[in-house]
Design a protein around this motif. Structure first.
Motif, short mmCIF file in Angstrom:
data_model
loop_
_atom_site.label_atom_id
_atom_site.label_comp_id
_atom_site.label_asym_id
_atom_site.label_seq_id
_atom_site.Cartn_x
_atom_site.Cartn_y
_atom_site.Cartn_z
N MET A 256 129.31 41.18 -68.08
CA MET A 256 128.34 40.67 -67.12
C MET A 256 129.06 39.69 -66.20
SD MET A 256 124.58 38.87 -67.51
CE MET A 256 124.83 38.36 -69.16
N THR A 257 128.86 39.86 -64.91
CA THR A 257 129.44 38.97 -63.91
C THR A 257 128.36 38.00 -63.44
OG1 THR A 257 130.97 40.68 -63.19
CG2 THR A 257 130.65 38.82 -61.71
N ILE A 258 128.69 36.72 -63.53
CA ILE A 258 127.74 35.64 -63.23
C ILE A 258 128.14 34.92 -61.95
CG2 ILE A 258 126.93 33.38 -64.01
CD1 ILE A 258 127.25 34.39 -66.87
N TYR A 259 127.16 34.68 -61.11
CA TYR A 259 127.34 33.85 -59.91
C TYR A 259 126.76 32.48 -60.21
CZ TYR A 259 127.13 32.19 -55.14
OH TYR A 259 127.31 31.45 -54.01
N ILE A 260 127.50 31.43 -59.91
CA ILE A 260 127.02 30.06 -60.14
C ILE A 260 126.41 29.51 -58.85
CG2 ILE A 260 127.65 27.70 -60.76
CD1 ILE A 260 130.01 28.87 -62.31
N ALA A 261 125.21 28.97 -58.94
CA ALA A 261 124.54 28.34 -57.80
C ALA A 261 124.15 26.92 -58.16
CB ALA A 261 123.31 29.14 -57.39
N GLY A 262 124.31 26.02 -57.22
CA GLY A 262 123.93 24.63 -57.47
C GLY A 262 124.15 23.80 -56.22
N PRO A 263 123.83 22.53 -56.33
CA PRO A 263 123.94 21.64 -55.16
C PRO A 263 125.40 21.29 -54.85
CG PRO A 263 123.32 20.37 -57.09
CD PRO A 263 123.33 21.82 -57.51
N MET A 264 125.69 21.20 -53.57
CA MET A 264 127.02 20.78 -53.12
C MET A 264 126.91 19.73 -52.00
SD MET A 264 129.37 24.18 -52.87
CE MET A 264 130.10 24.93 -54.31
N THR A 265 126.18 20.08 -50.95
CA THR A 265 126.11 19.25 -49.76
C THR A 265 125.65 17.83 -50.09
OG1 THR A 265 125.61 21.20 -48.43
CG2 THR A 265 125.10 19.05 -47.44
N GLY A 266 126.41 16.86 -49.62
CA GLY A 266 126.05 15.46 -49.79
C GLY A 266 126.48 14.85 -51.10
N LEU A 267 127.04 15.65 -52.00
CA LEU A 267 127.49 15.13 -53.29
C LEU A 267 128.99 14.84 -53.25
CD1 LEU A 267 125.47 17.48 -55.65
CD2 LEU A 267 124.99 15.10 -55.08
N ALA B 230 134.87 30.75 -71.08
CA ALA B 230 135.18 30.59 -72.51
C ALA B 230 134.18 31.35 -73.38
CB ALA B 230 135.20 29.11 -72.88
N ALA B 231 132.96 31.52 -72.86
CA ALA B 231 131.92 32.26 -73.59
C ALA B 231 132.05 33.77 -73.36
CB ALA B 231 130.53 31.77 -73.17
N GLY B 232 133.04 34.18 -72.57
CA GLY B 232 133.31 35.60 -72.39
C GLY B 232 132.76 36.24 -71.13
N PHE B 233 132.24 35.43 -70.22
CA PHE B 233 131.68 35.98 -68.99
C PHE B 233 132.71 36.03 -67.87
CE2 PHE B 233 127.95 33.95 -71.05
CZ PHE B 233 127.14 35.07 -71.16
N LYS B 234 132.54 36.97 -66.97
CA LYS B 234 133.27 36.98 -65.71
C LYS B 234 132.45 36.11 -64.75
CE LYS B 234 135.12 39.91 -62.12
NZ LYS B 234 135.15 41.24 -61.51
N VAL B 235 133.11 35.22 -64.03
CA VAL B 235 132.39 34.23 -63.23
C VAL B 235 132.83 34.25 -61.77
CG1 VAL B 235 131.94 31.76 -62.95
CG2 VAL B 235 132.14 32.74 -65.25
N VAL B 236 131.85 34.16 -60.88
CA VAL B 236 132.10 33.96 -59.46
C VAL B 236 131.64 32.53 -59.14
CG1 VAL B 236 131.51 34.68 -57.13
CG2 VAL B 236 131.84 36.40 -58.93
N ASN B 237 132.59 31.72 -58.72
CA ASN B 237 132.37 30.30 -58.48
C ASN B 237 132.52 30.00 -56.99
OD1 ASN B 237 132.61 27.52 -58.27
ND2 ASN B 237 134.16 27.32 -59.86
N PRO B 238 131.44 29.58 -56.31
CA PRO B 238 131.52 29.26 -54.88
C PRO B 238 132.56 28.19 -54.55
CG PRO B 238 129.25 29.35 -55.58
CD PRO B 238 130.09 29.44 -56.82
N ALA B 239 132.84 27.30 -55.48
CA ALA B 239 133.85 26.27 -55.24
C ALA B 239 135.25 26.89 -55.17
CB ALA B 239 133.79 25.20 -56.32
N GLU B 240 135.43 28.04 -55.78
CA GLU B 240 136.70 28.76 -55.68
C GLU B 240 136.74 29.65 -54.44
OE1 GLU B 240 137.28 28.96 -60.54
OE2 GLU B 240 136.79 30.80 -59.44
N ILE B 241 135.58 30.14 -54.03
CA ILE B 241 135.50 31.00 -52.84
C ILE B 241 135.73 30.18 -51.58
CG2 ILE B 241 133.93 32.42 -51.45
CD1 ILE B 241 132.48 33.12 -54.08
N ASN B 242 135.20 28.96 -51.56
CA ASN B 242 135.25 28.09 -50.38
C ASN B 242 135.88 26.73 -50.73
OD1 ASN B 242 133.59 29.89 -48.67
ND2 ASN B 242 132.01 29.39 -50.15
N PRO B 243 137.18 26.70 -50.99
CA PRO B 243 137.79 25.43 -51.39
C PRO B 243 137.97 24.42 -50.27
CG PRO B 243 139.46 27.14 -51.23
CD PRO B 243 138.13 27.80 -51.01
N ASP B 244 137.84 24.87 -49.02
CA ASP B 244 138.03 24.00 -47.86
C ASP B 244 136.75 23.20 -47.60
OD1 ASP B 244 138.45 22.80 -45.41
OD2 ASP B 244 138.88 24.67 -44.33
N HIS B 245 136.81 21.91 -47.83
CA HIS B 245 135.65 21.03 -47.67
C HIS B 245 135.19 20.89 -46.22
CE1 HIS B 245 135.86 18.79 -51.74
NE2 HIS B 245 136.43 19.96 -51.86
#
Length: 104
Positions: free
Chosen positions: A1-12, A29-44
């Motif tokens: 299962m591939t998981i997308y992580i969503a959460g707050p970023m702006t202003g933090l 570590a729990a065995g999931f494939k992960v898509v992390n927006p912080a890795e997709i868009n590392p440029d602040h």
């Protein structure tokens, strides 16, 4: 299962990247494939709309979405969740998913 992580970023501090990276590490570590927006868009300095275009494209390749604490206060995370729900994707709270995985 591939998981997308969503959460707050702006202003933090550091765009909340540490929370995204911590969640990614736990899920991987729990065995999931992960898509992390912080890795997709590392440029602040990228514009919000440019980041969201990349993020939504990445979301389309995932099976489900996992929500970080505070997601309700994030315009982007609300949009990502809305898209996931409308497409029939599973939606999980990070802590609930990790508890369920540990119990299995």
């Amino acid at each position: 299962m591939t998981i997308y992580i969503a959460g707050p970023m702006t202003g933090l501090p550091d765009l909340n990247f540490p929370a995204f990276h911590d969640a990614s590490a736990e899920l991987r570590a729990a065995g999931f494939k992960v898509v992390n927006p912080a890795e997709i868009n590392p440029d602040h300095t990228m514009a919000w709309a440019d980041c969201m275009r990349r993020d939504i494209k990445a979301l389309m390749g995932c099976d489900c979405i996992v929500l970080l604490p505070g997601w309700m206060d994030s315009r982007g995370a609300r949009l990502e969740r809305h898209i996931a729900v409308q497409l029939g994707m599973q939606v999980f709270d990070l802590q609930d998913l990790l508890k369920t995985r540990r119990a299995a």
